[in-house]
Design a protein around this motif. Structure first.
Motif, PDB file in Angstrom:
ATOM      1  N   LEU A   7       0.478  -1.510   0.408  1.00 30.57           N
ATOM      2  CA  LEU A   7       0.238   0.146   0.055  1.00 30.57           C
ATOM      3  C   LEU A   7       1.103   1.576   0.087  1.00 30.57           C
ATOM      4  O   LEU A   7       1.711   1.109   0.634  1.00 30.57           O
ATOM      5  N   GLY A   8       0.627   2.324  -0.602  1.00 29.59           N
ATOM      6  CA  GLY A   8       1.114   3.675  -0.620  1.00 29.59           C
ATOM      7  C   GLY A   8       1.018   4.430  -1.285  1.00 29.59           C
ATOM      8  O   GLY A   8      -0.803   4.231  -2.490  1.00 29.59           O
ATOM      9  N   GLY A   9       1.225   5.601  -0.998  1.00 32.15           N
ATOM     10  CA  GLY A   9       0.981   6.817  -2.242  1.00 32.15           C
ATOM     11  C   GLY A   9       1.049   6.842  -3.907  1.00 32.15           C
ATOM     12  O   GLY A   9       2.186   6.242  -4.349  1.00 32.15           O
ATOM     13  N   ALA A  10       0.966   8.072  -4.887  1.00 32.27           N
ATOM     14  CA  ALA A  10       1.040   7.764  -5.902  1.00 32.27           C
ATOM     15  C   ALA A  10       2.964   7.896  -6.262  1.00 32.27           C
ATOM     16  O   ALA A  10       2.962   8.687  -5.360  1.00 32.27           O
ATOM     17  N   ARG A  11       3.082   7.273  -6.843  1.00 34.77           N
ATOM     18  CA  ARG A  11       4.819   7.415  -7.407  1.00 34.77           C
ATOM     19  C   ARG A  11       5.578   6.408  -6.474  1.00 34.77           C
ATOM     20  O   ARG A  11       6.974   7.549  -5.964  1.00 34.77           O
ATOM     21  N   LEU A 126      -5.237   9.727   2.667  1.00 31.97           N
ATOM     22  CA  LEU A 126      -4.124  10.651   3.375  1.00 31.97           C
ATOM     23  C   LEU A 126      -4.131  12.129   2.729  1.00 31.97           C
ATOM     24  O   LEU A 126      -3.643  12.967   3.320  1.00 31.97           O
ATOM     25  N   GLY A 127      -4.874  12.229   1.336  1.00 32.96           N
ATOM     26  CA  GLY A 127      -4.986  13.627   0.802  1.00 32.96           C
ATOM     27  C   GLY A 127      -6.086  14.748   1.635  1.00 32.96           C
ATOM     28  O   GLY A 127      -6.888  14.733   1.870  1.00 32.96           O
ATOM     29  N   ILE A 159       4.193   1.599   1.219  1.00 35.41           N
ATOM     30  CA  ILE A 159       5.424   2.235   0.577  1.00 35.41           C
ATOM     31  C   ILE A 159       5.374   3.596   0.712  1.00 35.41           C
ATOM     32  O   ILE A 159       4.197   4.466   0.491  1.00 35.41           O
ATOM     33  N   ALA A 160       6.857   5.210   1.341  1.00 42.42           N
ATOM     34  CA  ALA A 160       6.576   5.639   1.592  1.00 42.42           C
ATOM     35  C   ALA A 160       8.136   6.016   0.519  1.00 42.42           C
ATOM     36  O   ALA A 160       9.045   5.719   1.334  1.00 42.42           O
ATOM     37  N   ALA A 161       8.311   7.353  -0.158  1.00 49.40           N
ATOM     38  CA  ALA A 161       9.146   7.494  -0.399  1.00 49.40           C
ATOM     39  C   ALA A 161      10.795   5.872  -1.238  1.00 49.40           C
ATOM     40  O   ALA A 161      11.887   6.579  -1.182  1.00 49.40           O
ATOM     41  N   GLY A 162       9.501   5.398  -1.473  1.00 49.42           N
ATOM     42  CA  GLY A 162      11.269   3.836  -2.105  1.00 49.42           C
ATOM     43  C   GLY A 162      11.108   3.293  -0.879  1.00 49.42           C
ATOM     44  O   GLY A 162      11.166   1.999  -1.184  1.00 49.42           O
ATOM     45  N   LEU A 163      10.451   3.419  -0.102  1.00 47.64           N
ATOM     46  CA  LEU A 163      11.252   2.762   1.531  1.00 47.64           C
ATOM     47  C   LEU A 163      10.119   1.789   1.969  1.00 47.64           C
ATOM     48  O   LEU A 163       8.593   2.646   2.608  1.00 47.64           O
TER      49      LEU A 163
END
Length: 169
Positions: A7-11, A126-127, A159-163
């Motif tokens: 799960l995560g945001g766009a990109r 989250l937005g 996932i956030a900023a690829g992490l």
């Protein structure tokens, strides 16, 4: 059989992470694609995702009938990557399908599957609050779908900023 939910945001690197997890396994790789190219921009996105996968992947198009794709391909010798639940939900909503029923059917298919499955989805809550009723309905349905998948999954990562951040498992 293991179900992993990414799960995560766009990109954020969700698809890259999911693909890497699949490629770390010595199993036949099945990519279940839910996206549809209705415009040039989406065609380009799909092409980029296809170029990221080598010839070891088999692609199955399932913009609506995700349950059948899971039932057909989630076998012990396979790892199945579903990318992504967000587009699947959007497809269902645009065709006015019963989201509660479709979600229940997907959960059942995942629970009965005999292979490893990795699912990708966007975290859309989250937005900002969407301006339109359809946007708000989509955000709410996506949140409910994500909660149900996370509850049944063996492992959940954000996932956030690829992490990756482990949320479960």
């Amino acid at each position: 059989m293991t179900v992993i939910f990414i799960l995560g945001g766009a990109r954020s690197g969700k698809s890259r992470r999911a693909q890497a997890l699949c490629e770390a396994l010595s199993l036949k790789r099945i990519y279940i694609a839910t996206g549809q190219a209705f415009d040039v921009e989406m065609e380009d996105r799909i092409k980029r995702h296809q170029q990221d996968r080598d010839e070891s992947w088999t692609t199955v198009e399932a913009p609506l009938d995700l349950v059948k794709a899971v039932e057909t391909h989630a076998e012990p010798d396979n790892v199945v990557l579903i990318d992504c639940l967000t587009l699947w939900l959007s497809n269902l909503m645009h065709r006015e399908r019963d989201i509660v029923l479709e979600t229940a059917n997907l959960i059942e298919a995942l629970s009965l599957a005999s292979g490893n499955i990795i699912l990708v989805s966007n975290e859309v809550g989250l937005g900002l609050v969407p301006e339109t009723p359809l946007g708000r309905a989509f955000r709410d349905e996506q949140g409910r779908l994500n909660q149900k998948i996370a509850a049944m999954a063996d492992k959940v990562e954000f996932i956030a900023a690829g992490l990756p951040l482990s949320l479960k498992g």
